[in-house]
Structures are given as structure tokens and as C-alpha cells.
Write a protein that holds these residues in place. Sequence first.
Motif, short mmCIF file in Angstrom:
data_model
loop_
_atom_site.label_atom_id
_atom_site.label_comp_id
_atom_site.label_asym_id
_atom_site.label_seq_id
_atom_site.Cartn_x
_atom_site.Cartn_y
_atom_site.Cartn_z
N VAL A 210 0.86 -1.19 0.00
CA VAL A 210 0.00 0.00 0.00
C VAL A 210 0.89 1.23 0.00
O VAL A 210 1.75 1.38 0.88
N ALA A 211 0.70 2.11 -0.98
CA ALA A 211 1.43 3.38 -1.04
C ALA A 211 0.45 4.51 -0.77
O ALA A 211 -0.49 4.71 -1.53
N ILE A 237 2.65 -4.33 3.33
CA ILE A 237 3.75 -3.39 3.54
C ILE A 237 3.24 -2.02 3.12
O ILE A 237 2.78 -1.84 1.98
N ALA A 238 3.29 -1.06 4.03
CA ALA A 238 2.80 0.28 3.76
C ALA A 238 3.96 1.23 3.53
O ALA A 238 4.89 1.29 4.34
N ALA A 253 7.79 8.00 -3.07
CA ALA A 253 7.00 6.94 -2.44
C ALA A 253 6.43 5.91 -3.43
O ALA A 253 6.57 4.70 -3.20
N PRO A 254 5.78 6.31 -4.54
CA PRO A 254 5.27 5.29 -5.47
C PRO A 254 6.37 4.42 -6.07
O PRO A 254 6.17 3.22 -6.28
N LEU A 275 -2.21 2.03 -4.75
CA LEU A 275 -1.57 3.35 -4.77
C LEU A 275 -2.63 4.43 -4.63
O LEU A 275 -3.50 4.59 -5.49
N ASP A 276 -2.53 5.20 -3.55
CA ASP A 276 -3.49 6.26 -3.25
C ASP A 276 -2.72 7.54 -2.91
O ASP A 276 -2.17 7.65 -1.81
N SER A 277 -2.64 8.53 -3.80
CA SER A 277 -3.24 8.52 -5.10
C SER A 277 -2.21 8.95 -6.15
O SER A 277 -1.25 9.64 -5.84
N ILE A 278 -2.46 8.55 -7.39
CA ILE A 278 -1.56 8.89 -8.48
C ILE A 278 -1.61 10.38 -8.77
O ILE A 278 -0.63 10.96 -9.27
N THR A 279 -2.72 11.03 -8.44
CA THR A 279 -2.84 12.47 -8.69
C THR A 279 -1.89 13.26 -7.80
O THR A 279 -1.24 14.21 -8.25
N ARG A 280 -1.79 12.86 -6.53
CA ARG A 280 -0.86 13.57 -5.64
C ARG A 280 0.59 13.28 -6.03
O ARG A 280 1.47 14.11 -5.80
N PHE A 281 0.84 12.11 -6.60
CA PHE A 281 2.15 11.83 -7.16
C PHE A 281 2.44 12.78 -8.31
O PHE A 281 3.54 13.34 -8.42
N ALA A 282 1.43 13.02 -9.17
CA ALA A 282 1.59 13.97 -10.28
C ALA A 282 1.81 15.38 -9.77
O ALA A 282 2.57 16.16 -10.35
N HIS A 283 1.13 15.74 -8.66
CA HIS A 283 1.34 17.06 -8.08
C HIS A 283 2.79 17.22 -7.61
O HIS A 283 3.40 18.28 -7.77
#
Length: 468
Positions: A210-211, A237-238, A253-254, A275-283
Amino acid sequence: MTSHPPATIERPDATVHDTALTALERTWRRFADDRTLIRRGGRVTEVSQTQYRVRGISDAARLGDIVEHRGQAGARRGEIVQIGPEEVLVAPFERSADAGVGDAVFNHGPFTATPHASWRGRAVDSLGRAIDGGVPLVAGEPLDAVEATPPSALSRQRVGTSFLTGVRVIDIFTPICFGQRLGIFAGSGVGKSTLLAMLAGADAFDTVVVALVGERGREVREFLEDTVGEKSMAKTIAVVATSDESAMMRKRAPDTAMRVAEHFRQRGDRVLLVLDSITRFAHALREVAIGAGEPPIARGYPASVFTDLPKLLERAGPGLDGSGSITAIISVLVDGDDHNDPVADSVRGILDGHVVLDRSIAEQGRYPPVNPLSSISRLASKAWSAEQRALVTRLKSMISRFEDTRDIRLLGAYQPGADAELDMAVRQVPLIYEALTQTPADRPSPDPFADLARHLRAKDKPHATQGD
């Protein structure tokens, strides 16, 4: 990056003699490599709020290399995000640069992860360091950069085996196969985290990764302890990077979570990556790229964001022959409930299906608030039988007819008996919605089609009796 713990932690049953030999072997390996004896270093020449520049390591640096900055605050790490002829630009992993002009900086090379089977049940940060207060992590074999790339397209295993998530609306309308990548598209506060936790509890997987990227710090412990639960957490595994951490930690993190998942896939496990969330990864990608001077092209997103998204997501899926698979459930936070924003539109084209959570459905109290008409699984044909495919097609047709005539029925223009198909939809669709309603406290459904049929028969009996 995780440092090696003492040998007595890795081998609690070892003798004193074996412990000494192990420590000696590690020391020999450390000094046998010239790269550990000589570090290429430079000096900080310029500092901003979120980044700093280093002179002296440009000719030996590569994008993504980890550097160590040594200043008054101690040793801090960062990542090289831009390389020039004389200087490199470093984004620190801490919240602020906290560097001074003239401070020494040393290049440690590419990032490496060291996952181990004992990491199950643990929570780590973006650099693979324990954050749960438990015993020191056991370090496994380091993963090199080659393992952080997608498998060759023609050498991957084919996807073909489905599994049950226990969530009725998913298993009926958008069934998932091992190795599939599915997106959960939703606005903020619609219930995507709850649905993700329900999916993470599926019994079909050996390991769950879990990411949590950019999550509120208050919710991390609640998500892991209450929503995921003790039983599922034992194989989970978080990897956590909260919203208050630096953009580099949220960006890393991702990748760390994917490296952990790749490690267990290589061992032959069936891995679930949430993966929660890919949008915040993009940010986070946007924040780092703009800080490095890259111009925005689409609603403030630089072009590199749309290059990095497929690089990450394509690493999930089935592995090479003889290995396991990574089934990825990716949440997409749609800005302003706009399902066509640049990140959502790009991710939808990469994934193997998407589940749309509708705010209006959540406002009606139906959970999970999945819109079955807007959701699709590109691998559903491998999961449905011919009879199930025909049934789902019929169900979607009735739901579409029911929703299309909602305004007419509210105005009182609907007359029973004038349209037999509409009469069937008006009677059956509310019962279908009841059957699909499910909370995390409910028992997972072992046979969703049978559960739906039993519910419809039980609820439709009074109507049949009245008609007789």
C-alpha cells in the motif's frame, strides 16, 4: 535506503563466532568496493527554499542520483533533478533545503531499495526506513536500476486468471484479473479510500503493498489499523509519504512501493499494489519539475509529468515467465470532479480499466458509490462466462433505462403498463442497487451473481404474490 542492522537481528540464532564472521564479511565487502572508499563531492553554491545547487560533481552525476549534504544540521539526503555543465540542482528529501553555501555534498549514486520478507506488517517511508516504531528492518538484497524498469512487452506472461475481490459491484460489473491495472476515479470525499481498503482485504494475494501518497497524517494510522485491519495488515507493507512531507518524498513513495512489489513478484508472489493517489504523485512531479525550471503545458503540468506516469504504471502487471504478478489498484483524485482533467485523462489511457465513483450516488447513501455505466474493465471478457456477460449487458441496459427516465418519472409523466421494459427497470433497478450496497463491515461476497439473484428473488416475491 535502509542501512544494514546488526547481524544478531538478521540471525537471532547465530553463535558469537558466526556473528563475528558475518560482521567481518560485511566490512570486507564494504572496503572491497572502491566506490565506498572514494566519494565524489562538491560544494553548495546557491540555496533556495526547496532546492540548492552544487558545484563539482556534474561530470559524474546522473539524474536521480542520491546525494548526501553535510552541514550544521547534520547529514541530509536529496536527489539530483537537473544537471548543468558546472552545477547540479538538488531537491532535498526534508521539508526545506536547510543547506548553507560552502557545505559539502557527496554523490551516493542511484537509489536502491532493500525489501525483505520480514517487511510484511510494517510501515516504511519513501526511503525504505521504518516509521512504525518497530524493530530495525532486515535488509534484503539491494535492487538495482534494471529491476525498476518494465519487463519487455513480448516476454511478459499473459493475463488470463480472474479473482474475486469480495466487493459485489466490482466483481459483477468490472471484474479484475491477476496482473491487471485498474483505476479508481473519484473526487475528494466520495469514498475511494474506503473502497481501496475493501479491495486490499482480498484473500487472493500473497503480499499487499500500500502506497499512501500525500495523505493526511491523521488518516494514515486509521487507514492501516481500522480500515485495512489486523488480518490483512499481516501481509501488507505500507509505504507512507504524508501531505506535509517534501515533494521529493511524495515523488519517491510510489517508486519505492513499486520496487517492493517487484521484489515479491520476482519471488513468485501474487502481489496487490494499492496506490493512493496517483494524482498527488503527479502534483509532486509538477512541483519538482517547475522548481527545476520546466515550463507548464497543460493546466500547470509540465511535459515530464506525462512521461513519468507511464514509466511508473507500466512496471506493474504480469512478470516474466516463472515469476508472479503485480495487480495494481490506482486511485485517481479528479480535480473538481472533472474526469477529463489532464492527469485523469492520461492515466485512463494507460490502465486496463477504470471504476468511476459518483458523488451523486454517494449523496443517495449507496456505498460503494460506483457508477456501473461509466466503469469498465478491459479484461472483463477473461473473467465472465458467456451467461454472465449476457446478464451484465442486460443489467446495464435496465440501469441505463432507469437513469435516463428519472426526470420524467419525477415529473409524474411515467404511466405503468405503457412500456414493459421500463416497467421492469423501475421495479428491478432499485433492488439491484440494494443488492450492490456494501460496507467494509459486511462479509465479502464469495459469489456475487448468486447473491444478486437471491436478493432479487426475495424482494420480488411480494410483487408476484400481489399479481396472482
